[in-house]
Design a protein around this motif. Structure first.
Motif, PDB file in Angstrom:
ATOM      1  N   THR A 168       0.848  -1.194   0.000  1.00  0.00           N
ATOM      2  CA  THR A 168       0.000   0.000   0.000  1.00  0.00           C
ATOM      3  C   THR A 168       0.880   1.238   0.000  1.00  0.00           C
ATOM      4  N   VAL A 169       0.600   2.197  -0.921  1.00  0.00           N
ATOM      5  CA  VAL A 169       1.340   3.462  -0.984  1.00  0.00           C
ATOM      6  C   VAL A 169       0.624   4.479  -0.094  1.00  0.00           C
ATOM      7  N   PRO A 170       1.299   5.588   0.288  1.00  0.00           N
ATOM      8  CA  PRO A 170       0.697   6.550   1.225  1.00  0.00           C
ATOM      9  C   PRO A 170      -0.638   7.120   0.790  1.00  0.00           C
ATOM     10  N   CYS A 171      -0.914   7.166  -0.528  1.00  0.00           N
ATOM     11  CA  CYS A 171      -2.197   7.727  -0.969  1.00  0.00           C
ATOM     12  C   CYS A 171      -3.350   6.747  -0.788  1.00  0.00           C
ATOM     13  N   GLY A 172      -3.056   5.467  -0.365  1.00  0.00           N
ATOM     14  CA  GLY A 172      -4.101   4.498  -0.077  1.00  0.00           C
ATOM     15  C   GLY A 172      -4.324   3.466  -1.156  1.00  0.00           C
ATOM     16  N   HIS A 173      -3.671   3.549  -2.303  1.00  0.00           N
ATOM     17  CA  HIS A 173      -3.875   2.574  -3.367  1.00  0.00           C
ATOM     18  C   HIS A 173      -2.920   1.390  -3.201  1.00  0.00           C
ATOM     19  N   ASN A 174      -3.370   0.217  -3.698  1.00  0.00           N
ATOM     20  CA  ASN A 174      -2.625  -1.032  -3.538  1.00  0.00           C
ATOM     21  C   ASN A 174      -2.151  -1.537  -4.896  1.00  0.00           C
ATOM     22  N   PHE A 175      -0.947  -2.135  -4.904  1.00  0.00           N
ATOM     23  CA  PHE A 175      -0.365  -2.673  -6.117  1.00  0.00           C
ATOM     24  C   PHE A 175       0.458  -3.914  -5.761  1.00  0.00           C
ATOM     25  N   CYS A 176       0.743  -4.745  -6.777  1.00  0.00           N
ATOM     26  CA  CYS A 176       1.685  -5.847  -6.565  1.00  0.00           C
ATOM     27  C   CYS A 176       3.056  -5.249  -6.227  1.00  0.00           C
ATOM     28  N   GLY A 177       3.731  -5.875  -5.250  1.00  0.00           N
ATOM     29  CA  GLY A 177       5.031  -5.343  -4.865  1.00  0.00           C
ATOM     30  C   GLY A 177       6.001  -5.321  -6.028  1.00  0.00           C
ATOM     31  N   SER A 178       6.044  -6.374  -6.820  1.00  0.00           N
ATOM     32  CA  SER A 178       6.981  -6.444  -7.946  1.00  0.00           C
ATOM     33  C   SER A 178       6.611  -5.450  -9.048  1.00  0.00           C
ATOM     34  N   CYS A 179       5.298  -5.262  -9.276  1.00  0.00           N
ATOM     35  CA  CYS A 179       4.865  -4.309 -10.318  1.00  0.00           C
ATOM     36  C   CYS A 179       5.275  -2.891  -9.951  1.00  0.00           C
ATOM     37  N   LEU A 180       5.081  -2.497  -8.683  1.00  0.00           N
ATOM     38  CA  LEU A 180       5.403  -1.145  -8.253  1.00  0.00           C
ATOM     39  C   LEU A 180       6.918  -0.908  -8.283  1.00  0.00           C
ATOM     40  N   GLU A 181       7.673  -1.917  -7.872  1.00  0.00           N
ATOM     41  CA  GLU A 181       9.132  -1.777  -7.901  1.00  0.00           C
ATOM     42  C   GLU A 181       9.621  -1.602  -9.345  1.00  0.00           C
ATOM     43  N   LEU A 182       9.023  -2.357 -10.271  1.00  0.00           N
ATOM     44  CA  LEU A 182       9.406  -2.237 -11.673  1.00  0.00           C
ATOM     45  C   LEU A 182       9.027  -0.867 -12.238  1.00  0.00           C
ATOM     46  N   THR A 183       7.868  -0.356 -11.800  1.00  0.00           N
ATOM     47  CA  THR A 183       7.417   0.963 -12.277  1.00  0.00           C
ATOM     48  C   THR A 183       8.324   2.075 -11.785  1.00  0.00           C
ATOM     49  N   TRP A 184       8.767   1.955 -10.513  1.00  0.00           N
ATOM     50  CA  TRP A 184       9.606   3.005  -9.928  1.00  0.00           C
ATOM     51  C   TRP A 184      11.090   2.725 -10.112  1.00  0.00           C
ATOM     52  N   ALA A 185      11.450   1.773 -10.911  1.00  0.00           N
ATOM     53  CA  ALA A 185      12.862   1.387 -11.053  1.00  0.00           C
ATOM     54  C   ALA A 185      13.686   2.568 -11.576  1.00  0.00           C
ATOM     55  N   GLY A 186      14.811   2.828 -10.929  1.00  0.00           N
ATOM     56  CA  GLY A 186      15.738   3.866 -11.383  1.00  0.00           C
ATOM     57  C   GLY A 186      15.411   5.261 -10.918  1.00  0.00           C
ATOM     58  N   ALA A 187      14.309   5.457 -10.201  1.00  0.00           N
ATOM     59  CA  ALA A 187      13.924   6.798  -9.736  1.00  0.00           C
ATOM     60  C   ALA A 187      13.969   6.834  -8.214  1.00  0.00           C
ATOM     61  N   GLU A 188      14.423   7.967  -7.662  1.00  0.00           N
ATOM     62  CA  GLU A 188      14.500   8.125  -6.211  1.00  0.00           C
ATOM     63  C   GLU A 188      13.677   9.304  -5.719  1.00  0.00           C
ATOM     64  N   ARG A 189      13.363  10.261  -6.600  1.00  0.00           N
ATOM     65  CA  ARG A 189      12.617  11.459  -6.197  1.00  0.00           C
ATOM     66  C   ARG A 189      11.473  11.717  -7.179  1.00  0.00           C
ATOM     67  N   ASP A 190      10.503  12.478  -6.720  1.00  0.00           N
ATOM     68  CA  ASP A 190       9.338  12.846  -7.547  1.00  0.00           C
ATOM     69  C   ASP A 190       8.656  11.614  -8.124  1.00  0.00           C
ATOM     70  N   LEU A 191       8.409  10.617  -7.255  1.00  0.00           N
ATOM     71  CA  LEU A 191       7.690   9.408  -7.665  1.00  0.00           C
ATOM     72  C   LEU A 191       6.200   9.686  -7.599  1.00  0.00           C
ATOM     73  N   SER A 192       5.426   9.035  -8.471  1.00  0.00           N
ATOM     74  CA  SER A 192       3.983   9.277  -8.507  1.00  0.00           C
ATOM     75  C   SER A 192       3.237   7.953  -8.442  1.00  0.00           C
ATOM     76  N   CYS A 193       2.048   8.006  -7.869  1.00  0.00           N
ATOM     77  CA  CYS A 193       1.178   6.836  -7.797  1.00  0.00           C
ATOM     78  C   CYS A 193       0.684   6.506  -9.204  1.00  0.00           C
ATOM     79  N   PRO A 194       0.821   5.254  -9.682  1.00  0.00           N
ATOM     80  CA  PRO A 194       0.379   4.909 -11.050  1.00  0.00           C
ATOM     81  C   PRO A 194      -1.114   5.079 -11.262  1.00  0.00           C
ATOM     82  N   GLN A 195      -1.907   5.160 -10.169  1.00  0.00           N
ATOM     83  CA  GLN A 195      -3.354   5.213 -10.325  1.00  0.00           C
ATOM     84  C   GLN A 195      -3.885   6.636 -10.208  1.00  0.00           C
ATOM     85  N   CYS A 196      -3.511   7.374  -9.130  1.00  0.00           N
ATOM     86  CA  CYS A 196      -4.059   8.725  -8.927  1.00  0.00           C
ATOM     87  C   CYS A 196      -3.055   9.825  -9.252  1.00  0.00           C
ATOM     88  N   ARG A 197      -1.794   9.458  -9.588  1.00  0.00           N
ATOM     89  CA  ARG A 197      -0.745  10.396  -9.958  1.00  0.00           C
ATOM     90  C   ARG A 197      -0.320  11.308  -8.819  1.00  0.00           C
TER      91      ARG A 197
END
Length: 608
Positions: free
Chosen positions: A31-60
């Motif tokens: 669960t991310v701070p905005c309350g939305h849920n994702f697969c752990g592996s999917c979220l890690e792959l989405t955020w791969a290589g980024a450390e700042r200004d990350l966004s929720c894939p669902q609500c942005r």
């Protein structure tokens, strides 16, 4: 993969437990701070290589730093229970499919239902006709499977065999015989190819989601920039409109002042005329009265009364009517008109400079040119004459003992530089020589150009020159083709026959029409003029008479950087005719004026 929920219906539990990235049931959900849920592996792959200004894939929703993710254990248990229920449902579906498959007819009798399908024979058989496959050793190696209703679609169109392999290079299903023509290709069993394709599509889907997020961010940024640009342009338009309103107000105020000067002068002169008209009317009435008395006396019959009246009328004297000369003060009129001309020239100069700066900024590559702030300079257009007088005053005071040291030093250095040029022999001046040719497009229609555009004379009748905006139309003048912005330049002119001519320099923006286009009669030109034996220096419509110098060749030395031009009588020893000191603000052109039909000027070609 979870099924899509029809529009307008309530989402099912399966939809609620589906990851919005891979569209499958949650696997190790976080669960991310905005309350939305994702697969752990999917979220890690989405955020791969980024450390700042990350966004929720669902609500942005954007996070400044990478949030700490923890496994949602409650959600894990719910997913496991749902997966158990889905497994049961899937088994039931398979059972139903098997039952439905039993409706495949036997290919031998076409009456009974098939019990098995032989992938070797490529046919379906009922229990009766399937007996040879169980009893005969010849059919022992045949591959049997549950009845298949779409058996023909699984056959290779070329070899009529079951398609068991997938060719990655040709993206086609092939049979075992087709593999001969695909021996250089990469082939794999259908099930393995399906698993690989599913994995590739899932990765591709995650990439699309990431691209979609970046595209949405870029879209928002572009819209924000567009809104900012529109706001900036609107604000600048308002500022420019305000500035030009002030400029128009200043020019309008100066126009009203000059018109009032002309009007006051008109009233003054008209008042004198009114007074003279009153005196003339009184004189006219007096003369009319005497005339009536004489006519009455001539009708008198009594001799004594007639003689008395005649004696009295003969003593009355009348004077002839005298009408004094009354004219408007031409100095006032000329001063007001010249002020208007100066304002126009100043504004025109500013507009020209602004256009030139803009053109240079467009043509210059690799750098940004700061545009000319036209409105700030144009505010001074109304007081240009005062600024000019102030400038001349500062030059004069720079030469006085009480002036500041810097100005005195600059004036002394300029005077010393001019003196050094005057002492140079002609051979040294020739190192700055330029071969001047005449510009056909500027020549007045009564100016004759000859000898490869180096000789000037005057025609009695207008010549058939084509129309051109740079052509002089008021007096017989022509400009040199060359223009000078920097450096030192020298040229010579031969005076031939009658000396009714002018030699000088001017800005390219000098007027081409009207009295203001005459050389030396405006602030844009400097010249020496020969009117028979009279020599004059002209600038800004101010004449200065010069000592008579007999010269047949005139040298012109122009120093653009130091701001002076010298006119010399060329001979064994140079004699100074006149020198001008000015702050040149535009490119300068050689200028010539011939105003007598017998005058001829020739430009000397000083370079081989």
């Amino acid at each position: 993969m979870a099924s899509l929920t029809p529009a307008g219906s309530e989402p099912s539990l399966e939809d609620e437990l589906t990851c919005s990235i891979c569209l499958c049931l949650f696997s190790s959900p976080v669960t991310v701070p905005c309350g939305h849920n994702f697969c752990g592996s999917c979220l890690e792959l989405t955020w791969a290589g980024a450390e700042r200004d990350l966004s929720c894939p669902q609500c942005r929703t954007t996070f400044a730093t990478r949030p700490q993710l923890r496994k949602n254990t409650v959600l894990c248990r719910v997913v496991q229970e749902l997966q158990g229920g889905l497994a049961k449902a899937e088994d039931a579906a398979k059972t139903e499919a098997c039952e439905a498959a039993t409706t495949v007819p036997c290919d031998s009798c076409l009456q009974a239902l098939a019990a098995k399908t032989c992938l070797t024979c490529m046919a379906s058989f009922c229990l009766e006709h399937l007996r040879p496959h169980h009893e005969s050793p010849a059919f022992r190696d045949h591959q049997l499977c549950p009845p298949l209703p779409d058996l023909q679609q699984r056959k290779c169109a070329s070899h009529n065999k079951l398609m068991e392999l997938f060719c990655r290079e040709h993206a086609a299903c092939i049979c075992s015989t087709c593999i001969l023509s695909h021996r250089l290709c990469h082939t794999s069993p259908l099930q393995q190819a399906k698993e690989e394709a599913e994995l590739a599509l899932k990765k591709r889907l995650m990439q699309i989601y990431n691209q979609s997020g970046r595209a949405a961010q870029a879209l928002g940024l572009v819209k924000a920039n567009q809104s900012k640009i529109t706001e900036t342009a609107s604000r600048k338009r308002d500022l420019i409109t305000t500035e030009f309103s002030e400029i128009k107000a200043l020019i309008g105020e100066e126009e009203n002042r000059l018109l009032k000067i002309i009007g006051d002068e008109e009233i003054r002169v008209c008042n004198k005329f009114d007074y003279i008209l009153g005196v003339l009317r009184s004189k006219n009435n007096e003369i009319q009265s005497i005339r009536d008395q004489i006519e009455t006396a001539l009708t008198e019959r009594d001799d004594i009364l007639f003689l008395k009246r005649a004696a009295a009328l003969q003593q009355v004297t009348t004077k002839d009517v005298f009408t004094p000369t009354i004219e408007m003060d031409q100095n006032i009129l000329h001063s007001a008109y010249q002020s208007a001309i100066n304002i126009k020239e100043t504004v025109k100069l500013l507009v020209t400079q602004s256009k030139e700066k803009s053109a240079e900024g467009t043509l210059t590559s690799g750098c940004r040119v700061q545009p000319v702030c036209f409105h700030d300079s144009a505010k001074c257009a109304v007081s240009s004459q005062i600024a000019k007088l102030s400038l001349l005053s500062s030059i004069d005071t720079a030469q006085k003992p009480g002036a500041p040291n810097a100005a005195s030093a600059a004036a002394a250095a300029t005077k010393q530089l001019i003196d050094s040029f005057l002492k140079k022999p002609r051979e040294e001046l020739l190192q700055y020589a330029d071969n001047i040719t005449l510009d056909y497009n500027t020549a007045h229609k009564q100016v004759i150009l000859s000898e490869k555009y180096t000789k000037i004379s005057v025609s009695e009748i207008p010549l058939n020159y084509s129309e051109h905006p740079q052509r002089f139309t008021y007096c017989s003048q022509v400009l040199g083709f060359q223009c000078f912005k920097r450096g030192i330049h020298y040229w010579e002119v031969d005076l031939q026959q009658n000396n009714f001519c002018g030699i000088g320099i001017c800005y390219g923006s000098m007027e081409r029409q009207g009295p203001e286009s005459r050389l030396g009669r405006n602030g844009s030109s400097w010249c020496i003029e020969w009117f028979n034996n009279k020599i004059s220096a002209w600038h800004d419509d101010v004449e200065k008479c010069l000592p008579n110098t007999k010269a047949t060749r005139i040298g012109v030395l122009l120093h653009c950087d130091q701001g002076f031009v010298i006119f010399l009588a060329v001979g064994e020893k140079h004699n100074l005719i006149y020198k001008y000191k000015a702050q040149f603000t535009e490119a300068l052109y050689p200028a010539f004026w011939v105003f007598s039909s017998g005058t001829v000027l020739s430009l000397c070609q000083l370079k081989p």
